[in-house]
Write a protein that holds these residues in place. Structure first.
Motif, short mmCIF file in Angstrom:
data_model
loop_
_atom_site.label_atom_id
_atom_site.label_comp_id
_atom_site.label_asym_id
_atom_site.label_seq_id
_atom_site.Cartn_x
_atom_site.Cartn_y
_atom_site.Cartn_z
N ASP A 35 5.12 2.68 0.13
CA ASP A 35 4.23 1.53 -0.05
C ASP A 35 4.98 0.32 -0.62
OD1 ASP A 35 2.00 2.82 0.97
OD2 ASP A 35 1.48 3.68 -0.98
N LYS A 36 5.91 0.58 -1.52
CA LYS A 36 6.70 -0.52 -2.09
C LYS A 36 7.67 -1.10 -1.06
CE LYS A 36 6.27 0.90 -6.85
NZ LYS A 36 6.94 1.20 -8.10
N TRP A 37 8.16 -0.25 -0.16
CA TRP A 37 9.02 -0.75 0.92
C TRP A 37 8.22 -1.70 1.81
CZ3 TRP A 37 11.36 4.43 3.10
CH2 TRP A 37 12.20 5.01 2.14
N LEU A 38 6.99 -1.26 2.16
CA LEU A 38 6.16 -2.06 3.05
C LEU A 38 5.73 -3.38 2.40
CD1 LEU A 38 3.98 0.80 4.55
CD2 LEU A 38 5.81 -0.45 5.68
N ASP A 39 5.53 -3.37 1.08
CA ASP A 39 5.16 -4.60 0.36
C ASP A 39 6.36 -5.50 0.11
OD1 ASP A 39 2.56 -3.72 0.31
OD2 ASP A 39 2.71 -2.88 -1.72
N GLY A 40 7.56 -4.98 0.29
CA GLY A 40 8.77 -5.77 0.06
C GLY A 40 9.22 -5.78 -1.38
N GLU A 41 8.62 -4.94 -2.24
CA GLU A 41 9.00 -4.88 -3.65
C GLU A 41 10.36 -4.22 -3.84
OE1 GLU A 41 5.99 -3.09 -6.09
OE2 GLU A 41 4.39 -3.98 -4.88
#
Length: 112
Positions: A35-41
């Motif tokens: 999820d953090k990869w997809l959000d760009g975090e």
């Protein structure tokens, strides 16, 4: 202390790979940071991208594209996942010949 090289990628391509694989829930359990990869975090490491590519059946190089590839014809995915596609009934039907086939094979040509 070892530092890992983080890889730039397109979240749009990652979403495409997830949708193509059809295993979003399973992959979210395996890749806790998805999820953090997809959000760009957070950016994944090369090793994480390699594992992701294997699990989604997508070539690693595709994950480095800016946009997901356009598939003119959808490519059929004939992989099976456990017993999800074939149960024992279907397998038995494939193994055992039907009675009509046996009757056809048992008929011998009449020779005079």
């Amino acid at each position: 202390m070892a530092s890992f090289v983080r890889i730039d990628f397109s979240p749009e391509v990652l979403e495409w790979a997830l949708d193509k694989s059809g295993k979003r829930a399973q992959l979210q359990r395996q890749f806790r940071m998805l999820d953090k990869w997809l959000d760009g975090e957070v950016k994944p490491t090369l090793r994480q991208l390699e594992d992701f590519a294997k699990k989604t059946y997508v070539p690693l190089g595709v994950l480095f594209l800016r946009h997901p590839p356009r598939e003119e014809l959808p490519i059929a995915n004939f992989r099976t996942f456990g017993d999800a596609i074939f149960g024992w009934e279907e397998v038995v039907c494939l193994i055992w010949p039907t009675s009509s086939l046996l009757m056809t094979l048992s008929k011998r040509p009449v020779t005079e």
